[in-house]
Motif scaffolding. Structure first.
Motif, PDB file in Angstrom:
ATOM      1  N   ALA A  43       4.882  -9.008   0.066  1.00 28.78           N
ATOM      2  CA  ALA A  43       3.798  -8.054   0.306  1.00 28.78           C
ATOM      3  C   ALA A  43       3.932  -7.454   1.700  1.00 28.78           C
ATOM      4  O   ALA A  43       4.475  -8.070   2.614  1.00 28.78           O
ATOM      5  CB  ALA A  43       2.446  -8.749   0.165  1.00 28.78           C
ATOM      6  N   ASP A  44       3.397  -6.260   1.840  1.00 23.66           N
ATOM      7  CA  ASP A  44       3.523  -5.544   3.104  1.00 23.66           C
ATOM      8  C   ASP A  44       2.733  -6.166   4.241  1.00 23.66           C
ATOM      9  O   ASP A  44       3.210  -6.219   5.375  1.00 23.66           O
ATOM     10  CB  ASP A  44       3.143  -4.065   2.929  1.00 23.66           C
ATOM     11  N   LEU A  45       1.537  -6.679   3.973  1.00 23.73           N
ATOM     12  CA  LEU A  45       0.629  -7.028   5.056  1.00 23.73           C
ATOM     13  C   LEU A  45      -0.222  -8.250   4.707  1.00 23.73           C
ATOM     14  O   LEU A  45      -0.945  -8.236   3.703  1.00 23.73           O
ATOM     15  CB  LEU A  45      -0.294  -5.827   5.328  1.00 23.73           C
TER      16      LEU A  45
ATOM     17  N   SER B 211      -5.318  -5.859   1.044  1.00 24.71           N
ATOM     18  CA  SER B 211      -5.835  -6.004  -0.314  1.00 24.71           C
ATOM     19  C   SER B 211      -4.727  -6.291  -1.327  1.00 24.71           C
ATOM     20  O   SER B 211      -4.941  -7.065  -2.267  1.00 24.71           O
ATOM     21  CB  SER B 211      -6.626  -4.758  -0.722  1.00 24.71           C
ATOM     22  N   VAL B 212      -3.556  -5.713  -1.156  1.00 24.27           N
ATOM     23  CA  VAL B 212      -2.463  -5.950  -2.107  1.00 24.27           C
ATOM     24  C   VAL B 212      -2.034  -7.413  -2.059  1.00 24.27           C
ATOM     25  O   VAL B 212      -1.931  -8.077  -3.088  1.00 24.27           O
ATOM     26  CB  VAL B 212      -1.265  -5.014  -1.814  1.00 24.27           C
ATOM     27  N   CYS B 213      -1.816  -7.924  -0.859  1.00 28.61           N
ATOM     28  CA  CYS B 213      -1.426  -9.332  -0.708  1.00 28.61           C
ATOM     29  C   CYS B 213      -2.543 -10.255  -1.195  1.00 28.61           C
ATOM     30  O   CYS B 213      -2.288 -11.214  -1.926  1.00 28.61           O
ATOM     31  CB  CYS B 213      -1.085  -9.626   0.748  1.00 28.61           C
TER      32      CYS B 213
ATOM     33  N   LEU C 110       4.879 -16.208  -2.812  1.00 29.11           N
ATOM     34  CA  LEU C 110       4.324 -15.026  -2.171  1.00 29.11           C
ATOM     35  C   LEU C 110       4.613 -15.073  -0.673  1.00 29.11           C
ATOM     36  O   LEU C 110       4.343 -16.072  -0.012  1.00 29.11           O
ATOM     37  CB  LEU C 110       2.815 -14.948  -2.417  1.00 29.11           C
ATOM     38  N   VAL C 111       5.188 -13.990  -0.169  1.00 26.95           N
ATOM     39  CA  VAL C 111       5.505 -13.861   1.249  1.00 26.95           C
ATOM     40  C   VAL C 111       4.807 -12.610   1.765  1.00 26.95           C
ATOM     41  O   VAL C 111       4.848 -11.565   1.118  1.00 26.95           O
ATOM     42  CB  VAL C 111       7.033 -13.732   1.460  1.00 26.95           C
ATOM     43  N   ALA C 112       4.181 -12.702   2.927  1.00 26.38           N
ATOM     44  CA  ALA C 112       3.534 -11.538   3.540  1.00 26.38           C
ATOM     45  C   ALA C 112       4.325 -11.120   4.771  1.00 26.38           C
ATOM     46  O   ALA C 112       4.798 -11.958   5.527  1.00 26.38           O
ATOM     47  CB  ALA C 112       2.101 -11.879   3.936  1.00 26.38           C
ATOM     48  N   GLY C 113       4.464  -9.808   4.940  1.00 29.46           N
ATOM     49  CA  GLY C 113       5.167  -9.277   6.104  1.00 29.46           C
ATOM     50  C   GLY C 113       6.557  -8.798   5.736  1.00 29.46           C
ATOM     51  O   GLY C 113       7.542  -9.476   5.969  1.00 29.46           O
TER      52      GLY C 113
ATOM     53  N   HIS D  29       0.874  -1.164   0.000  1.00 26.72           N
ATOM     54  CA  HIS D  29       0.000   0.000   0.000  1.00 26.72           C
ATOM     55  C   HIS D  29       0.917   1.221   0.000  1.00 26.72           C
ATOM     56  O   HIS D  29       1.908   1.263   0.733  1.00 26.72           O
ATOM     57  CB  HIS D  29      -0.860   0.022   1.254  1.00 26.72           C
ATOM     58  N   GLY D  30       0.603   2.208  -0.805  1.00 24.26           N
ATOM     59  CA  GLY D  30       1.372   3.446  -0.815  1.00 24.26           C
ATOM     60  C   GLY D  30       2.814   3.249  -1.240  1.00 24.26           C
ATOM     61  O   GLY D  30       3.130   2.411  -2.076  1.00 24.26           O
TER      62      GLY D  30
END
Length: 142
Positions: A66-68, A72-74, A88-91, A11-12
């Motif tokens: 991904a950031d979070l 929504s992005v993830c 795909l990795v989150a965080g 995001h952003g």
């Protein structure tokens, strides 16, 4: 697959800032890039752009950070998991991103999981008792 690219998504401007920050440490690297969803935008253009890369470069592994988790992005990026050349990795954090970028070659699921665990292990609340003045005989925190 014979190549690896790391793509930071957020995001952003978080992913662009992360890219800038890691370049301060590891220097410019053509194998890492960023994409951000700005206010009022939808994540779908990022998903579409990445899907095009996945299709055009089937011999390249794309490790998307991904950031979070649950953002929504993830969530949008999960629609691409049907392709064999994406992970795909989150965080997102600097340690994780640097470790992924500097790891040579294509990464297995187990290697990615280990790098995520390593990155999570260093997230700590800094407590005064962890800091020493050198008199205790223990190693200094820094």
């Amino acid at each position: 697959m014979d190549k690896k690219k790391v793509i930071l998504v957020s995001h952003g401007k978080l992913s662009a800032g992360m890219l800038h920050s890691i370049q301060m440490i590891i220097g410019e690297n053509e194998d890492v890039s960023s994409m951000g969803m700005m206010p009022g935008e939808h994540y779908q253009p990022m998903v579409d752009a990445l899907e095009q890369k996945l299709k055009e470069n089937p011999d390249t592994q794309y490790v998307v950070v991904a950031d979070l988790m649950g953002g929504s992005v993830c969530n949008g990026m999960t629609t691409l998991l049907q392709y064999p050349n994406i992970k795909l990795v989150a965080g997102m954090n600097m340690g994780l991103v640097i470790n992924l970028v500097l790891s040579p070659g294509v990464l297995t699921d187990e290697e990615i999981d280990a790098k995520v665990a390593e990155a999570n292990a260093v997230n700590k609340r800094i407590q005064p008792e962890l800091l020493t003045n050198g008199e205790s005989g223990e190693d200094d925190f820094f």
